[in-house]
Design a protein around this motif. Structure first.
Motif, mmCIF file in Angstrom:
data_model
loop_
_atom_site.group_PDB
_atom_site.id
_atom_site.type_symbol
_atom_site.label_atom_id
_atom_site.label_comp_id
_atom_site.label_asym_id
_atom_site.label_seq_id
_atom_site.Cartn_x
_atom_site.Cartn_y
_atom_site.Cartn_z
ATOM 1 N N VAL A 57 0.825 -1.289 -0.052
ATOM 2 C CA VAL A 57 -0.004 -0.042 -0.041
ATOM 3 C C VAL A 57 0.978 1.185 0.059
ATOM 4 N N CYS A 58 0.832 2.043 -1.029
ATOM 5 C CA CYS A 58 1.554 3.335 -1.081
ATOM 6 C C CYS A 58 0.707 4.522 -1.293
ATOM 7 N N GLY A 59 1.296 5.544 -0.471
ATOM 8 C CA GLY A 59 0.647 6.542 -0.086
ATOM 9 C C GLY A 59 1.421 7.891 0.449
ATOM 10 N N ALA A 92 5.824 3.434 -8.952
ATOM 11 C CA ALA A 92 5.071 4.872 -8.931
ATOM 12 C C ALA A 92 5.276 5.443 -7.700
ATOM 13 N N ALA A 93 5.345 4.987 -6.503
ATOM 14 C CA ALA A 93 5.684 5.562 -5.182
ATOM 15 C C ALA A 93 6.903 6.505 -5.097
ATOM 16 N N HIS A 94 8.033 5.744 -5.646
ATOM 17 C CA HIS A 94 9.241 6.645 -5.717
ATOM 18 C C HIS A 94 9.337 7.505 -6.684
ATOM 19 N N ARG A 95 8.531 7.479 -7.851
ATOM 20 C CA ARG A 95 8.532 8.554 -8.838
ATOM 21 C C ARG A 95 7.553 9.737 -8.266
ATOM 22 N N TYR A 96 6.656 9.503 -7.641
ATOM 23 C CA TYR A 96 5.848 10.358 -6.936
ATOM 24 C C TYR A 96 6.682 11.091 -6.180
#
Length: 449
Positions: A57-59, A92-96
């Motif tokens: 879960v990424c946020g 996607a989390a690291h890119r964000y």
């Protein structure tokens, strides 16, 4: 055995405002890329059981006032294993994080790569490693919190690859999971506490202290500064030594202030790095970490007056490189009779460890400030000293070699040791005159220069 906390319960330990990030949607063949019979049904059961669509879960959340990207593994979803869709979410989390200039905190609980996707699952580790490297190159810190269990590739990437590694007490940590270890393996070796002793984990933190600890680390690691660390105030005797031997005697006085006293006086809060990431700690000989001084983050590496072990030098090099990557100024405190020179130190690579520290100091772009607070014994002390930015206190000395050893090498009798100390010109005032150091620290802190 008590039920393991879920990903959402782990997130609740550190934040109350978690908002999940959008994630890529991957279309795949029935039963996945290997067409593993029953794989889709297994994923469906995992979703029904956990309420999650994947093993992570990424946020975005705020921890103690610092915004961050949080990644939490759901061990109940196929053992928190990594597959292609897991890799999609982690990327996607690291890119964000990079797009929004945010640190990354990973709450890890995983059994490794997902067998039902074969080598395509295993290669997600390369993908995760690349994203971590890109985030580090962007000057953004990464923290890991190890939950139960943290094994396999997840430990070897998001866990051990983080800048700071924290662990909950008693959790299982190791590259080998419990079902693939040798039958006679000591289970105590695969714990957070064992990894702390080996210098791979920085701290074991009780759950009730986790939020405060993560918040402190995020505050410390997200405060870059171009200004050098101010020179600490001298805490010992203010008068200068009359002779070389007087300088040596005072520096060796067991009652003079040591590194702990200087760090306590300099920092309002600090957090320690626990080891060298190569299997060793020198907890008694080298203190490393980050602290707050006059509202600013300063990294520190401080010798404690003992012979410094190879792990101490490696930990200091790790500290300086991390501070450099995050643009945090560094303070080093020199206080050692010299590097450890016993057989075990040689087996542990003391020469290579000192060489690596020399390189870390020499190549650091962030400013390094040094204060010699006691003994400055030969190369084992000089490795921690900043060229052109070193000060001394009145009750210290800095020498190419200890006077007793110099006399022995020169085949002088014992009664010539004191005279040899004078010849070495090792007193604080001698060092200033020789241009080896910039000045003698006063009882009040000097301004940055």
């Amino acid at each position: 055995m008590p039920e393991r906390p879920t990903a959402r319960e782990a997130l609740a330990l550190v934040t109350e405002d978690f908002g999940e990030l959008p994630h890529p949607v991957r279309e795949s063949k029935p039963d996945g890329p290997l067409e593993w019979a029953g794989y889709d049904a297994s994923r469906a059961r995992a979703t029904a059981r956990t309420g999650e669509a994947e093993s992570v879960v990424c946020g975005r959340a705020t921890v103690g006032g610092t915004p961050a990207v949080l990644i939490a593994f759901e061990f109940g979803f196929l053992g928190g294993s990594l597959g292609e869709r897991t890799g999609d979410r982690l990327e996607a989390a690291h890119r964000y994080a990079r797009e929004h200039r945010l640190p990354v905190v990973s709450l890890v609980a995983t059994g490794g790569s997902r067998m039902q996707e074969g080598m395509l699952a295993l290669t997600q580790l390369q993908r995760v490693a690349r994203q971590s490297a890109l985030t580090r190159a962007a000057g953004l810190p990464q923290l890991a919190v190890l939950r139960d269990p943290t094994t396999g590739g997840g430990w070897a990437t998001l866990g051990a690859g983080a800048d700071v590694v924290l662990a909950l007490p008693g959790v299982q940590v190791g590259f080998a999971g419990s079902r693939v270890r040798p039958p006679d393996a000591d289970p105590a070796a695969y714990t957070a506490e064992a990894q702390l002793a080996a210098g791979t984990v920085d701290a074991v933190v009780p759950p009730e202290q986790l939020r405060e600890t993560v918040a402190l680390w995020l505050r410390l690691l997200t405060a870059p500064s171009a200004e050098p660390a101010p020179v600490p105030a001298a805490l010992g005797a203010p008068n200068l030594p009359a002779t070389g031997w007087d300088a040596v005697r005072r520096a060796r006085d067991p009652e003079r202030p040591r590194a702990g006293a200087y760090l306590d006086a300099y920092f309002t809060r600090r957090a320690a790095l626990g080891g060298d990431r190569s299997g060793g700690r020198d907890a008694e000989g080298m203190l490393c970490g980050f602290g707050i001084h006059d509202g600013r983050t300063i990294a520190y590496a401080a010798q404690t007056g003992t012979a410094t072990r190879p792990a101490g030098y490696r930990t200091a090099a790790r500290l300086i490189r991390l501070a450099d990557a995050l643009s945090v100024p560094v303070l080093t405190l020199v206080d050692t009779p010299g590097a450890a020179n016993d057989a075990e130190a040689e087996r542990q690579g003391v020469g290579a460890a000192i060489a690596d520290l020399f390189t870390a100091v020499a190549t650091a772009r962030t400013p390094v400030t040094t204060l010699v607070i006691g003994e400055g014994g030969s190369g084992g002390a000089l490795a921690l000293a900043a060229p052109d930015r070193t000060w001394v206190v009145p009750d210290s000395y800095f020498s190419v070699i200890a006077p007793e050893l110099a006399a022995a090498i020169l085949k002088r009798p014992a009664d010539q040791v004191h005279a040899t100390a004078d010849q070495l010109r090792l007193r604080p005032q001698d060092l200033v005159e020789l241009g080896v150091v910039r000045g003698i620290a006063a009882a009040e802190a000097a301004p940055p220069g």
